[in-house]
Design a protein around this motif. Structure first.
Motif, mmCIF file in Angstrom:
data_model
loop_
_atom_site.group_PDB
_atom_site.id
_atom_site.type_symbol
_atom_site.label_atom_id
_atom_site.label_comp_id
_atom_site.label_asym_id
_atom_site.label_seq_id
_atom_site.Cartn_x
_atom_site.Cartn_y
_atom_site.Cartn_z
ATOM 1 N N ALA A 12 0.831 -1.212 0.000
ATOM 2 C CA ALA A 12 0.000 0.000 0.000
ATOM 3 C C ALA A 12 0.868 1.268 0.000
ATOM 4 O O ALA A 12 0.591 2.222 -0.721
ATOM 5 N N ILE A 13 1.952 1.255 0.808
ATOM 6 C CA ILE A 13 2.852 2.418 0.849
ATOM 7 C C ILE A 13 3.552 2.600 -0.496
ATOM 8 O O ILE A 13 3.646 3.713 -1.026
ATOM 9 N N GLU A 14 4.009 1.468 -1.061
ATOM 10 C CA GLU A 14 4.715 1.550 -2.346
ATOM 11 C C GLU A 14 3.804 2.083 -3.442
ATOM 12 O O GLU A 14 4.186 2.982 -4.208
ATOM 13 N N LEU A 15 2.576 1.555 -3.532
ATOM 14 C CA LEU A 15 1.641 2.023 -4.558
ATOM 15 C C LEU A 15 1.200 3.464 -4.302
ATOM 16 O O LEU A 15 0.931 4.220 -5.234
ATOM 17 N N GLY A 16 1.113 3.832 -3.024
ATOM 18 C CA GLY A 16 0.711 5.197 -2.694
ATOM 19 C C GLY A 16 1.665 6.219 -3.292
ATOM 20 O O GLY A 16 1.246 7.222 -3.881
ATOM 21 N N TYR A 17 2.974 5.954 -3.149
ATOM 22 C CA TYR A 17 3.963 6.875 -3.721
ATOM 23 C C TYR A 17 3.976 6.810 -5.241
ATOM 24 O O TYR A 17 4.120 7.833 -5.924
ATOM 25 N N GLU A 18 3.843 5.609 -5.800
ATOM 26 C CA GLU A 18 3.889 5.473 -7.256
ATOM 27 C C GLU A 18 2.714 6.171 -7.937
ATOM 28 O O GLU A 18 2.898 6.897 -8.920
ATOM 29 N N LYS A 19 1.518 5.958 -7.432
ATOM 30 C CA LYS A 19 0.319 6.469 -8.098
ATOM 31 C C LYS A 19 0.074 7.955 -7.820
ATOM 32 O O LYS A 19 -0.674 8.604 -8.550
ATOM 33 N N ALA A 20 0.673 8.468 -6.752
ATOM 34 C CA ALA A 20 0.514 9.896 -6.462
ATOM 35 C C ALA A 20 1.536 10.751 -7.214
ATOM 36 O O ALA A 20 1.393 11.978 -7.278
ATOM 37 N N MET A 21 2.542 10.079 -7.795
ATOM 38 C CA MET A 21 3.631 10.821 -8.431
ATOM 39 C C MET A 21 3.143 11.754 -9.524
ATOM 40 O O MET A 21 3.522 12.935 -9.576
ATOM 41 N N SER A 22 2.300 11.292 -10.443
ATOM 42 C CA SER A 22 1.867 12.106 -11.583
ATOM 43 C C SER A 22 1.093 13.335 -11.122
ATOM 44 O O SER A 22 1.282 14.435 -11.644
ATOM 45 N N ALA A 23 0.210 13.155 -10.130
ATOM 46 C CA ALA A 23 -0.563 14.307 -9.636
ATOM 47 C C ALA A 23 0.344 15.336 -8.980
ATOM 48 O O ALA A 23 0.165 16.554 -9.151
ATOM 49 N N ILE A 24 1.349 14.858 -8.234
ATOM 50 C CA ILE A 24 2.294 15.779 -7.573
ATOM 51 C C ILE A 24 3.085 16.575 -8.603
ATOM 52 O O ILE A 24 3.217 17.799 -8.507
ATOM 53 N N VAL A 25 3.599 15.877 -9.605
ATOM 54 C CA VAL A 25 4.394 16.544 -10.627
ATOM 55 C C VAL A 25 3.557 17.563 -11.394
ATOM 56 O O VAL A 25 3.976 18.701 -11.621
ATOM 57 N N ASP A 26 2.342 17.165 -11.806
ATOM 58 C CA ASP A 26 1.476 18.087 -12.562
ATOM 59 C C ASP A 26 1.157 19.337 -11.761
ATOM 60 O O ASP A 26 1.226 20.468 -12.281
ATOM 61 N N ALA A 27 0.815 19.160 -10.496
ATOM 62 C CA ALA A 27 0.429 20.306 -9.666
ATOM 63 C C ALA A 27 1.588 21.274 -9.490
ATOM 64 O O ALA A 27 1.415 22.498 -9.558
ATOM 65 N N ASN A 28 2.791 20.752 -9.294
ATOM 66 C CA ASN A 28 3.938 21.626 -9.050
ATOM 67 C C ASN A 28 4.479 22.244 -10.330
ATOM 68 O O ASN A 28 5.023 23.351 -10.295
ATOM 69 N N ILE A 29 4.339 21.569 -11.459
ATOM 70 C CA ILE A 29 4.774 22.154 -12.724
ATOM 71 C C ILE A 29 3.934 23.383 -13.053
ATOM 72 O O ILE A 29 4.459 24.414 -13.496
ATOM 73 N N THR A 30 2.629 23.309 -12.843
ATOM 74 C CA THR A 30 1.786 24.480 -13.121
ATOM 75 C C THR A 30 2.165 25.646 -12.211
ATOM 76 O O THR A 30 2.190 26.805 -12.648
ATOM 77 N N THR A 31 2.489 25.355 -10.947
ATOM 78 C CA THR A 31 2.914 26.429 -10.038
ATOM 79 C C THR A 31 4.255 27.004 -10.473
ATOM 80 O O THR A 31 4.488 28.217 -10.394
ATOM 81 N N LEU A 32 5.163 26.155 -10.955
ATOM 82 C CA LEU A 32 6.452 26.628 -11.448
ATOM 83 C C LEU A 32 6.281 27.545 -12.652
ATOM 84 O O LEU A 32 7.001 28.538 -12.798
ATOM 85 N N ILE A 33 5.339 27.214 -13.519
ATOM 86 C CA ILE A 33 5.086 28.071 -14.693
ATOM 87 C C ILE A 33 4.632 29.458 -14.253
ATOM 88 O O ILE A 33 5.100 30.480 -14.764
#
Length: 554
Positions: A480-501
């Motif tokens: 559960a911990i391993e999948l939690g980090y794997e599946k949350a990765m795309s949402a984290i990256v997308d959210a922070n890229i828009t803020t970086l822009i």
């Protein structure tokens, strides 16, 4: 499988410890700042006083000494908005053209006839010739002093606009050349102001162009706006002009191509000088305070080869004649030339004390402002107000940090504690990076840090919520911990890229405080993602490897 390679663990720990190492000097700000000032002073002067040595030894030399610089609103200081009078440069350019044009026309006296300069508006050179029918030849000679404008907008245009009216030849800068001159004048003024401010050792001044002809100057740590104006507002235009005579009448009207300047030493004495100087302060390469043969304060100066040749040639041809050393339209001294001065060096002495001699040498080394600067806005921020801002910023950041930590612990328990530890390292890394790049922290920058604290746990929230969902599917805690980090990765990256822009847009289009906010926000986003995805995960795995729980609660 829930694991991180050993080399990755060492790298993550190494980055965190390195961040702590470089952020540590900010915890001893006053001591490290005194150390830096002492080191700079000793290197500049070569003198080690007991006070300087004590300040230098107050911080270990093997430790980093980079600090986050405090801006005007946090340290206190002076704020000025100056407007450069660019039109003054037009007059200087055409006045400098007259001696050469006069020589060229005089060589054709048999053709164009007698020549003389006549009254004209400022920035315009009007020359009357004796033979009006030879005006085409006079225009041809004048065009020899015109150059093509090299900018894209001025392509195909000449630097001089030449017109005629009867027997009068009128010359002024063309519109394209004025645009180029304006830009060059502002850039030169920016550089000279920056050099003058740097000479007095202020910390991280903000000096930037605003609009077409304005310059914003913010200098932390200086006493007042008046003190800053005295340093910047002085043009320090040093010239050496031929003396045509003296008068006691301040209202006397000088002839064309002449001006009257008062004597600093002799009250009521005014010198009649030629407009065209022999050499100017632009030919100076160095100016240092010193003492004359009587032990009185003086300024020793040295010309570049061009200035030395011009000065040597003039003094060789005018032995026995006086010449004037003029600073800002006041005659400092008017000695008589006893012999040719070909060494390219000289001395200014007179009614000045050692502080004034030092300030004059600073101004001469920095160079003359190309045009007068008038100040439209001036503001002094006292150190008490700056300290109030620092204290308020600390309170805001502290309250925000505690509130976020409490919310995470109440919401996610042990995992919230892991996120709080990562948030601490996030702040450490943020200040380490700000220190390394020499960033200047302002109130908007503090706002960016507070916002970073709030945003820093967003990635952890996404991961923890994803772990909760995986636990509901009856998977084991490790999976559960391993999948939690794997599946949350795309949402984290997308959210922070828009803020970086958005932060990049603020940095490119903003100015001053807005840029400071954008810088801290950008660095905070990067450190937040690193601590959320790597530091929190490493802490979680290390706990899991030790505890080996059969089930977990998030």
């Amino acid at each position: 499988m829930l694991q991180i390679d050993r080399w990755k663990r060492v790298l993550i720990f190494g980055i965190c410890l390195l961040g702590l190492f470089y952020a540590l000097p900010n915890a001893f700000y006053a001591r490290v700042e005194a150390h830096n000032d002492a080191v700079a002073r000793i290197e500049a002067t070569g003198v080690e006083t007991p006070e300087l040595v004590a300040a230098r030894d107050g911080w270990p030399s093997w430790m980093p000494s980079n600090l986050v610089n405090l801006g005007l609103d946090l340290r206190g200081g002076a704020h000025l908005l100056g407007e450069v009078q660019v039109t003054q440069v037009y007059k200087t350019r055409v006045d400098a053209l007259w001696p050469e044009l006069r020589t060229a026309l005089a060589a054709e006296r048999d053709t164009v006839g007698a020549i003389r300069r006549v009254e004209a508006p400022e920035g315009v050179l009007s020359v009357e010739i004796g033979n009006a029918d030879q005006m085409p030849r006079a225009i041809e000679i004048a065009r020899g002093f015109s150059d093509p404008v090299t900018t894209l907008t001025g392509a195909g245009q000449q630097s001089l606009a030449i017109a005629t009216q009867g027997a009068t030849l009128t010359i002024q800068l063309s519109d394209a050349e004025k645009a180029v001159t304006d830009d060059r004048t502002i850039q030169q003024s920016l550089e000279i102001v920056r050099r003058r401010v740097d000479e007095v050792g202020t910390r991280e001044p903000t000096i930037m162009r605003q609009g077409e002809d304005r310059i914003l100057i913010q200098v932390p740590g200086i006493g007042s706006a008046t003190e800053l104006k005295e340093l910047i507002g002085t043009t320090a235009q040093l010239t050496f002009n031929p003396v045509l005579g003296t008068t006691g009448d301040a209202e006397a009207q000088p002839g064309l191509g002449q001006f009257i300047a008062p004597s600093i030493d002799q009250e009521g004495v005014y010198y009649i000088l030629e407009d065209s100087p022999v050499v100017t302060g632009e030919d100076l390469v160095d100016a240092m305070p010193g003492s004359d043969e009587n032990g009185q304060p003086s300024v020793n100066f040295r010309f570049n080869p061009t200035g030395a040749r011009a000065f040597g040639s003039y003094t060789s041809q005018n032995i026995g004649q006086p010449f004037a050393i003029v600073l800002d339209d006041e005659v400092i001294s008017a000695p008589v030339i006893r012999s040719a001065i070909t060494t390219g060096s000289g001395q200014i002495s007179g009614s000045m004390n050692f502080d004034q001699a030092n300030q004059l040498s600073v101004l001469l080394r920095a160079g003359a402002l190309p045009a007068e600067m008038t100040f439209l806005e001036e503001r002094t921020v006292g150190p008490e107000l700056g300290q109030d801002s620092v204290d308020a910023g600390k309170v805001a950041a502290g309250v925000g940090f505690v509130a976020v930590v409490m919310l995470m612990i109440l919401s996610y328990g042990r995992f919230g504690v892991f996120a709080a530890v990562a948030l601490t390292f996030n702040m450490v890394l943020l200040f380490a990076v700000l220190s390394l790049i020499g960033a200047t922290l302002t109130l908007p920058g503090i706002a960016g840090i507070v916002l970073t604290i709030g945003m820093a746990v967003d990635a952890n929230v996404l991961v923890f919520e994803r772990i909760r969902e995986e636990l509901r599917t009856a998977r084991g805690p490790a999976r559960a911990i391993e999948l939690g980090y794997e599946k949350a990765m795309s949402a984290i990256v997308d959210a922070n890229i828009t803020t970086l822009i958005v932060a990049a847009i603020l940095f490119v289009l903003g100015s001053g405080p807005v840029k400071g906010f954008a810088v801290t926000l950008t660095i905070g986003i990067v450190t937040s993602v690193f601590t959320a995805l790597f530091v929190t995960r490493l802490i979680t795995i290390m706990w899991f490897e030790r505890a080996r729980p059969k089930q977990i609660e998030v």
